[in-house]
Design an enzyme around this catalytic site. Structure first.
Site, PDB file in Angstrom:
ATOM      1  N   GLY A 157      -2.810   3.506   2.025  1.00 57.60           N
ATOM      2  CA  GLY A 157      -3.013   2.312   1.283  1.00 57.60           C
ATOM      3  C   GLY A 157      -2.783   1.147   2.004  1.00 57.60           C
ATOM      4  O   GLY A 157      -1.513   1.217   2.810  1.00 57.60           O
TER       5      GLY A 157
ATOM      6  N   GLN B  15      -0.472  -7.569   3.662  1.00 57.45           N
ATOM      7  CA  GLN B  15       0.319  -6.522   4.652  1.00 57.45           C
ATOM      8  C   GLN B  15      -0.265  -6.985   6.141  1.00 57.45           C
ATOM      9  O   GLN B  15       0.470  -6.496   7.197  1.00 57.45           O
ATOM     10  CB  GLN B  15       0.086  -5.221   4.335  1.00 57.45           C
ATOM     11  CG  GLN B  15       0.855  -4.873   2.975  1.00 57.45           C
ATOM     12  CD  GLN B  15       0.897  -3.213   2.621  1.00 57.45           C
ATOM     13  OE1 GLN B  15      -0.216  -2.798   2.109  1.00 57.45           O
ATOM     14  NE2 GLN B  15       1.624  -2.556   3.374  1.00 57.45           N
TER      15      GLN B  15
ATOM     16  N   CYS C 104       5.704   2.709   2.018  1.00 58.92           N
ATOM     17  CA  CYS C 104       4.978   1.704   2.189  1.00 58.92           C
ATOM     18  C   CYS C 104       4.875   1.367   3.682  1.00 58.92           C
ATOM     19  O   CYS C 104       5.965   1.481   4.398  1.00 58.92           O
ATOM     20  CB  CYS C 104       5.226   0.418   1.501  1.00 58.92           C
ATOM     21  SG  CYS C 104       4.528  -0.853   1.429  1.00 58.92           S
ATOM     22  N   LEU C 105       3.774   0.999   4.149  1.00 58.45           N
ATOM     23  CA  LEU C 105       3.704   0.526   5.792  1.00 58.45           C
ATOM     24  C   LEU C 105       4.342  -0.512   5.902  1.00 58.45           C
ATOM     25  O   LEU C 105       4.647  -0.663   7.055  1.00 58.45           O
ATOM     26  CB  LEU C 105       2.169   0.360   6.032  1.00 58.45           C
ATOM     27  CG  LEU C 105       1.248   1.658   6.032  1.00 58.45           C
ATOM     28  CD1 LEU C 105      -0.311   1.415   6.409  1.00 58.45           C
ATOM     29  CD2 LEU C 105       1.831   2.778   6.818  1.00 58.45           C
TER      30      LEU C 105
ATOM     31  N   HIS D 169       0.383   0.660  -6.794  1.00 57.92           N
ATOM     32  CA  HIS D 169       1.265   0.015  -5.584  1.00 57.92           C
ATOM     33  C   HIS D 169       0.469  -1.072  -4.671  1.00 57.92           C
ATOM     34  O   HIS D 169       1.076  -2.178  -4.630  1.00 57.92           O
ATOM     35  CB  HIS D 169       1.372   1.389  -4.885  1.00 57.92           C
ATOM     36  CG  HIS D 169       2.402   0.948  -3.501  1.00 57.92           C
ATOM     37  ND1 HIS D 169       3.568   1.669  -3.003  1.00 57.92           N
ATOM     38  CD2 HIS D 169       1.962   0.253  -2.485  1.00 57.92           C
ATOM     39  CE1 HIS D 169       3.818   0.951  -2.238  1.00 57.92           C
ATOM     40  NE2 HIS D 169       3.039   0.336  -1.547  1.00 57.92           N
ATOM     41  N   GLU D 170      -0.761  -0.843  -4.330  1.00 56.56           N
ATOM     42  CA  GLU D 170      -1.713  -1.741  -3.842  1.00 56.56           C
ATOM     43  C   GLU D 170      -1.908  -3.211  -4.696  1.00 56.56           C
ATOM     44  O   GLU D 170      -1.564  -4.292  -4.115  1.00 56.56           O
ATOM     45  CB  GLU D 170      -3.053  -1.418  -3.133  1.00 56.56           C
ATOM     46  CG  GLU D 170      -2.721  -0.025  -2.274  1.00 56.56           C
ATOM     47  CD  GLU D 170      -1.783  -0.271  -1.130  1.00 56.56           C
ATOM     48  OE1 GLU D 170      -1.458  -1.411  -0.792  1.00 56.56           O
ATOM     49  OE2 GLU D 170      -1.016   0.653  -0.849  1.00 56.56           O
TER      50      GLU D 170
ATOM     51  N   HIS E 254       1.176  -5.157  -4.402  1.00 56.85           N
ATOM     52  CA  HIS E 254       1.038  -6.170  -3.248  1.00 56.85           C
ATOM     53  C   HIS E 254       0.363  -7.525  -3.359  1.00 56.85           C
ATOM     54  O   HIS E 254       0.893  -8.451  -3.063  1.00 56.85           O
ATOM     55  CB  HIS E 254       0.530  -5.396  -2.121  1.00 56.85           C
ATOM     56  CG  HIS E 254       1.497  -4.527  -1.431  1.00 56.85           C
ATOM     57  ND1 HIS E 254       2.199  -4.909  -0.695  1.00 56.85           N
ATOM     58  CD2 HIS E 254       1.249  -2.906  -1.116  1.00 56.85           C
ATOM     59  CE1 HIS E 254       2.880  -3.720  -0.063  1.00 56.85           C
ATOM     60  NE2 HIS E 254       2.421  -2.899  -0.499  1.00 56.85           N
TER      61      HIS E 254
END
Ligand code: NI
Length: 175
Positions: free
Chosen positions: A49, A54, A97-98, A139-140, A143
């Protein structure tokens, strides 16, 4: 079709990861290019994701693909997503998470959610997500509201992770 471009992924801590993002006003060619770039960047990372902030774009858009490695890819783009229902049952997954590389911690969230969103053609959908997909979309969506999964951890744990990320950023800047 324009070629896809890899975008730079912001690493925590970064003020842009703590902002509430603006809705996408018009699902146009620029947004479709952004979605393509985000998918490319997510697959390249690799991750399951990636959200607008991000890559430094403070708009309400994210991409996911939670398909198994041995299955066909299932890329999804969700624009202006809204939760319309959550289950009472909860589920705990180890999240990563990236923007917080190599950190994995357990987070408890509703097991199922229903979300409405626009696709890349501006068409409205409402869909139910479960298992890994439910965790990923929550989660996304977080963000887009300036929330990271480490915000669910203890203050102490969060401080340790933030310190580690600051060190990582310094190392990367030196390379
Ligand atoms: Ni993330």
């Amino acid at each position: 079709m324009p070629r896809m471009t890899l975008r730079n992924i912001l690493i925590h801590p970064d003020p842009r990861l703590k902002k509430v993002c603006e809705p996408v006003a018009d699902v146009n060619a620029k947004i479709r290019k952004l979605a393509d770039d985000m998918l490319e960047t997510m697959y390249d990372a690799p991750g399951v994701g990636l959200a607008g902030p991000q890559v430094g774009v403070l708009k309400r858009i994210f991409v996911i693909d939670c398909s198994d490695k041995d299955e066909a890819p299932e890329p999804m783009v969700l624009i202006n997503p809204k939760i319309t229902w959550v289950s009472e049952e909860m589920n705990t997954y180890e999240e990563g998470c990236l923007s917080i590389p190599e950190v994995y911690e357990e987070v408890t969230r509703p097991e199922m959610v229903r979300m409405s969103y626009l696709d890349v053609d501006g068409k409205t959908h409402e869909e139910e997500f479960d298992d890994l997909y439910a965790t990923a979309v929550q989660h996304e969506l977080d963000h887009l509201n300036g929330t990271l999964f480490i915000d669910y951890l203890s203050k102490m744990k969060r401080a340790m992770i933030t310190k580690k990320m600051k060190k990582l950023k310094k190392e990367r800047a030196r390379d």
